[in-house]
Design a protein around this motif. Structure first.
Motif, PDB file in Angstrom:
ATOM      1  N   PRO A   1       0.802  -1.234   0.000  1.00 41.74           N
ATOM      2  CA  PRO A   1       0.000   0.000   0.000  1.00 41.74           C
ATOM      3  C   PRO A   1       0.830   1.277   0.000  1.00 41.74           C
ATOM      4  CG  PRO A   1      -0.897  -1.586   1.547  1.00 41.74           C
ATOM      5  CD  PRO A   1       0.399  -2.151   1.074  1.00 41.74           C
ATOM      6  N   GLU A   2       2.014   1.232   0.616  1.00 35.81           N
ATOM      7  CA  GLU A   2       2.824   2.451   0.719  1.00 35.81           C
ATOM      8  C   GLU A   2       3.700   2.698  -0.511  1.00 35.81           C
ATOM      9  OE1 GLU A   2       5.006  -0.942   2.794  1.00 35.81           O
ATOM     10  OE2 GLU A   2       2.956  -0.172   2.661  1.00 35.81           O
ATOM     11  N   THR A   3       3.628   1.836  -1.514  1.00 34.61           N
ATOM     12  CA  THR A   3       4.404   2.028  -2.742  1.00 34.61           C
ATOM     13  C   THR A   3       4.070   3.369  -3.385  1.00 34.61           C
ATOM     14  OG1 THR A   3       4.396  -0.359  -3.140  1.00 34.61           O
ATOM     15  CG2 THR A   3       4.924   1.050  -5.020  1.00 34.61           C
ATOM     16  N   LYS A   4       5.089   4.104  -3.818  1.00 33.80           N
ATOM     17  CA  LYS A   4       4.866   5.403  -4.453  1.00 33.80           C
ATOM     18  C   LYS A   4       4.458   5.203  -5.917  1.00 33.80           C
ATOM     19  CE  LYS A   4       5.958   8.065  -0.982  1.00 33.80           C
ATOM     20  NZ  LYS A   4       4.961   8.979  -0.373  1.00 33.80           N
ATOM     21  N   VAL A   5       3.413   5.923  -6.328  1.00 39.59           N
ATOM     22  CA  VAL A   5       2.916   5.840  -7.696  1.00 39.59           C
ATOM     23  C   VAL A   5       2.684   7.244  -8.251  1.00 39.59           C
ATOM     24  CG1 VAL A   5       1.842   3.582  -7.340  1.00 39.59           C
ATOM     25  CG2 VAL A   5       0.503   5.661  -6.947  1.00 39.59           C
ATOM     26  N   ARG A   6       2.411   7.307  -9.532  1.00 41.36           N
ATOM     27  CA  ARG A   6       2.209   8.571 -10.241  1.00 41.36           C
ATOM     28  C   ARG A   6       0.953   9.290  -9.753  1.00 41.36           C
ATOM     29  NH1 ARG A   6       1.622   8.277 -16.794  1.00 41.36           N
ATOM     30  NH2 ARG A   6       1.187  10.463 -17.272  1.00 41.36           N
ATOM     31  N   ALA A   7       1.060  10.596  -9.615  1.00 40.10           N
ATOM     32  CA  ALA A   7      -0.077  11.434  -9.232  1.00 40.10           C
ATOM     33  C   ALA A   7      -0.129  12.633 -10.176  1.00 40.10           C
ATOM     34  CB  ALA A   7       0.069  11.895  -7.779  1.00 40.10           C
ATOM     35  N   PRO A   8      -1.235  13.391 -10.195  1.00 42.61           N
ATOM     36  CA  PRO A   8      -1.338  14.539 -11.094  1.00 42.61           C
ATOM     37  C   PRO A   8      -0.220  15.560 -10.904  1.00 42.61           C
ATOM     38  CG  PRO A   8      -3.485  13.983 -10.222  1.00 42.61           C
ATOM     39  CD  PRO A   8      -2.493  13.142  -9.482  1.00 42.61           C
ATOM     40  N   LEU A   9       0.080  16.284 -11.999  1.00 42.34           N
ATOM     41  CA  LEU A   9       1.053  17.374 -12.001  1.00 42.34           C
ATOM     42  C   LEU A   9       2.459  16.918 -11.623  1.00 42.34           C
ATOM     43  CD1 LEU A   9      -1.152  20.151 -10.370  1.00 42.34           C
ATOM     44  CD2 LEU A   9      -0.464  19.992 -12.757  1.00 42.34           C
ATOM     45  N   GLY A  10       2.773  15.662 -11.968  1.00 43.90           N
ATOM     46  CA  GLY A  10       4.112  15.155 -11.751  1.00 43.90           C
ATOM     47  C   GLY A  10       4.429  14.772 -10.324  1.00 43.90           C
ATOM     48  N   ALA A  11       3.432  14.799  -9.458  1.00 47.58           N
ATOM     49  CA  ALA A  11       3.646  14.447  -8.054  1.00 47.58           C
ATOM     50  C   ALA A  11       3.599  12.929  -7.869  1.00 47.58           C
ATOM     51  CB  ALA A  11       2.595  15.121  -7.183  1.00 47.58           C
ATOM     52  N   GLU A  12       3.866  12.505  -6.640  1.00 52.55           N
ATOM     53  CA  GLU A  12       3.759  11.094  -6.278  1.00 52.55           C
ATOM     54  C   GLU A  12       2.829  10.961  -5.086  1.00 52.55           C
ATOM     55  OE1 GLU A  12       7.637   9.499  -5.495  1.00 52.55           O
ATOM     56  OE2 GLU A  12       7.884   8.813  -7.562  1.00 52.55           O
ATOM     57  N   THR A  13       2.209   9.801  -4.980  1.00 56.77           N
ATOM     58  CA  THR A  13       1.376   9.494  -3.822  1.00 56.77           C
ATOM     59  C   THR A  13       1.529   8.014  -3.527  1.00 56.77           C
ATOM     60  OG1 THR A  13      -0.851   9.713  -2.903  1.00 56.77           O
ATOM     61  CG2 THR A  13      -0.694   8.949  -5.177  1.00 56.77           C
ATOM     62  N   THR A  14       0.925   7.552  -2.451  1.00 53.72           N
ATOM     63  CA  THR A  14       1.001   6.119  -2.167  1.00 53.72           C
ATOM     64  C   THR A  14      -0.039   5.371  -2.996  1.00 53.72           C
ATOM     65  OG1 THR A  14      -0.602   6.198  -0.352  1.00 53.72           O
ATOM     66  CG2 THR A  14       1.727   6.586   0.202  1.00 53.72           C
ATOM     67  N   LEU A  15       0.221   4.109  -3.230  1.00 56.03           N
ATOM     68  CA  LEU A  15      -0.717   3.276  -3.983  1.00 56.03           C
ATOM     69  C   LEU A  15      -2.066   3.234  -3.277  1.00 56.03           C
ATOM     70  CD1 LEU A  15      -1.378   1.246  -6.242  1.00 56.03           C
ATOM     71  CD2 LEU A  15      -0.356  -0.547  -4.803  1.00 56.03           C
ATOM     72  N   GLU A  16      -2.064   3.137  -1.956  1.00 60.81           N
ATOM     73  CA  GLU A  16      -3.325   3.071  -1.213  1.00 60.81           C
ATOM     74  C   GLU A  16      -4.145   4.342  -1.400  1.00 60.81           C
ATOM     75  OE1 GLU A  16      -5.100   1.984   3.213  1.00 60.81           O
ATOM     76  OE2 GLU A  16      -2.934   2.147   2.933  1.00 60.81           O
ATOM     77  N   LEU A  17      -3.500   5.490  -1.287  1.00 60.85           N
ATOM     78  CA  LEU A  17      -4.229   6.748  -1.459  1.00 60.85           C
ATOM     79  C   LEU A  17      -4.710   6.891  -2.902  1.00 60.85           C
ATOM     80  CD1 LEU A  17      -5.270   9.391  -0.362  1.00 60.85           C
ATOM     81  CD2 LEU A  17      -3.026  10.410  -0.816  1.00 60.85           C
ATOM     82  N   ALA A  18      -3.901   6.476  -3.861  1.00 59.96           N
ATOM     83  CA  ALA A  18      -4.293   6.567  -5.270  1.00 59.96           C
ATOM     84  C   ALA A  18      -5.540   5.731  -5.542  1.00 59.96           C
ATOM     85  CB  ALA A  18      -3.148   6.110  -6.163  1.00 59.96           C
ATOM     86  N   LEU A  19      -5.581   4.503  -5.014  1.00 58.52           N
ATOM     87  CA  LEU A  19      -6.747   3.647  -5.236  1.00 58.52           C
ATOM     88  C   LEU A  19      -7.971   4.186  -4.500  1.00 58.52           C
ATOM     89  CD1 LEU A  19      -5.339  -0.001  -5.154  1.00 58.52           C
ATOM     90  CD2 LEU A  19      -5.956   1.393  -7.134  1.00 58.52           C
ATOM     91  N   ARG A  20      -7.756   4.708  -3.300  1.00 60.11           N
ATOM     92  CA  ARG A  20      -8.874   5.269  -2.553  1.00 60.11           C
ATOM     93  C   ARG A  20      -9.477   6.455  -3.296  1.00 60.11           C
ATOM     94  NH1 ARG A  20      -7.254   7.553   3.010  1.00 60.11           N
ATOM     95  NH2 ARG A  20      -7.469   9.632   2.101  1.00 60.11           N
ATOM     96  N   MET A  21      -8.614   7.308  -3.833  1.00 60.45           N
ATOM     97  CA  MET A  21      -9.111   8.483  -4.542  1.00 60.45           C
ATOM     98  C   MET A  21      -9.752   8.110  -5.871  1.00 60.45           C
ATOM     99  SD  MET A  21      -8.740  10.690  -2.333  1.00 60.45           S
ATOM    100  CE  MET A  21      -9.445  12.018  -3.315  1.00 60.45           C
ATOM    101  N   ARG A  22      -9.284   7.041  -6.524  1.00 55.75           N
ATOM    102  CA  ARG A  22      -9.944   6.607  -7.749  1.00 55.75           C
ATOM    103  C   ARG A  22     -11.335   6.056  -7.435  1.00 55.75           C
ATOM    104  NH1 ARG A  22      -9.790   9.330 -10.403  1.00 55.75           N
ATOM    105  NH2 ARG A  22     -10.714   8.106 -12.085  1.00 55.75           N
ATOM    106  N   ALA A  23     -11.467   5.283  -6.359  1.00 57.98           N
ATOM    107  CA  ALA A  23     -12.785   4.764  -5.967  1.00 57.98           C
ATOM    108  C   ALA A  23     -13.727   5.922  -5.637  1.00 57.98           C
ATOM    109  CB  ALA A  23     -12.648   3.829  -4.770  1.00 57.98           C
ATOM    110  N   PHE A  24     -13.212   6.917  -4.943  1.00 60.88           N
ATOM    111  CA  PHE A  24     -13.996   8.101  -4.574  1.00 60.88           C
ATOM    112  C   PHE A  24     -14.414   8.885  -5.814  1.00 60.88           C
ATOM    113  CE2 PHE A  24     -13.654  12.736  -3.707  1.00 60.88           C
ATOM    114  CZ  PHE A  24     -14.770  12.889  -2.907  1.00 60.88           C
ATOM    115  N   ASP A  25     -13.458   9.197  -6.677  1.00 60.82           N
ATOM    116  CA  ASP A  25     -13.711  10.025  -7.853  1.00 60.82           C
ATOM    117  C   ASP A  25     -14.712   9.362  -8.800  1.00 60.82           C
ATOM    118  OD1 ASP A  25     -12.935  12.440  -9.412  1.00 60.82           O
ATOM    119  OD2 ASP A  25     -12.199  10.987 -10.855  1.00 60.82           O
ATOM    120  N   VAL A  26     -14.547   8.076  -9.020  1.00 61.40           N
ATOM    121  CA  VAL A  26     -15.430   7.375  -9.953  1.00 61.40           C
ATOM    122  C   VAL A  26     -16.850   7.318  -9.402  1.00 61.40           C
ATOM    123  CG1 VAL A  26     -15.866   5.168 -11.097  1.00 61.40           C
ATOM    124  CG2 VAL A  26     -13.560   6.088 -11.052  1.00 61.40           C
TER     125      VAL A  26
END
Length: 274
Positions: free
Chosen positions: A120-145
């Motif tokens: 979950p703590e793996t760093k992944v691509r985020a908007p505007l060239g930033a990075e976030t954790t995989l867990e936060l990225a998946l949570r925000m995709r579930a939220f956004d969709v």
């Protein structure tokens, strides 16, 4: 390969909502793709384009090389410009092209999620060239969709899934930032408590407490002497929190007791999405 247990709920919520979106837009005729949605400047086509674009970026696809028109009144910030690129590049796509693109993107992302074995703590691509954790990225995709599923349901007059897995992800996201909304943004006074009583498909009661230093915390214990109590239904709550409506437009669906100036300040600061 096994998806980490803390990631699985977000993968499930994402799957539920994005498949619902696919079912919603599949039967649309060409003109229906142009209907305006609660998102300023965005049509049904634009919301679906946004979803496709962000999911493609999560897959590691390169961003399109595209110049935005200068007359997009709703694009004002760098974040909005970033998001608009994936939208504008598809503005002339037909309905069948959109549904085919969406279905192919869902297949690719679903395969990626099934095979996900990173922590979950793996760093992944985020908007505007930033990075976030995989867990936060998946949570925000579930939220956004899920939020955009509700946008589409509103304009297509197809209510539903107000209590789906995505709805519960949204609830948790909103509650995580509610102390900041109350204590910092709305300026609730030190040593005060504000109760939120939400009913409907997703039901909860939470108390935001502001300590002597003005810091806010949240818990599920009712306050015996709150400075204010705000009661509303879940649909009104999430539409306010996502900025889809303003409090004045849904005043008949909100009941507030106590300090009315503070209530007005909280409702004025309630929208927490970009």
């Amino acid at each position: 390969m096994t998806v980490h247990p803390s990631l699985q709920p977000y993968a499930d919520a994402w799957t539920h909502s994005i498949e619902a979106i696919s079912e919603l837009v599949g039967p649309l005729v060409e003109g229906e793709w142009n209907r305006a949605t609660p998102c300023p400047g965005w049509s049904v086509r634009d919301i679906v384009s946004h979803i496709i674009g962000v999911e493609c970026e999560q897959l590691g696809d390169p961003r399109p090389i595209h110049t935005l028109p200068r007359d997009l009144y709703h694009v004002k910030t760098e974040h909005q410009r970033y998001m608009e690129m994936q939208v504008d590049v598809r503005r002339h796509h037909t309905g069948p092209e959109m549904t085919a693109d969406l279905e192919y993107t869902i297949i690719r992302r679903a395969r990626q999620l099934r095979n996900e074995n990173r922590q979950p703590e793996t760093k992944v691509r985020a908007p505007l060239g930033a990075e976030t954790t995989l867990e936060l990225a998946l949570r925000m995709r579930a939220f956004d969709v899920w939020v955009h599923e509700q946008d589409l349901r509103t304009v297509l007059h197809a209510p539903g899934n107000l209590d789906s897995p995505g709805a519960h992800v949204a609830r948790d996201n909103f509650l995580a930032v509610l102390p900041k909304v109350v204590a910092k943004d709305a300026g609730a006074p030190p040593n005060s408590a504000i109760v939120f009583d939400i009913h409907g498909p997703v039901e909860f009661m939470r108390t935001v407490r502001v300590d002597a230093e003005g810091r806010g915390t949240i818990d599920g214990t009712p306050s015996l002497g709150p400075l204010a109590t705000i009661v509303m239904d879940w649909e009104t709550y999430f539409r306010l929190a996502t900025g889809r409506v303003r409090a004045a437009a849904v005043a008949d669906r909100i009941k507030a007791e106590g300090d009315q100036e503070l209530v007005a300040a909280i409702l004025r600061e309630f929208a927490v999405t970009p």
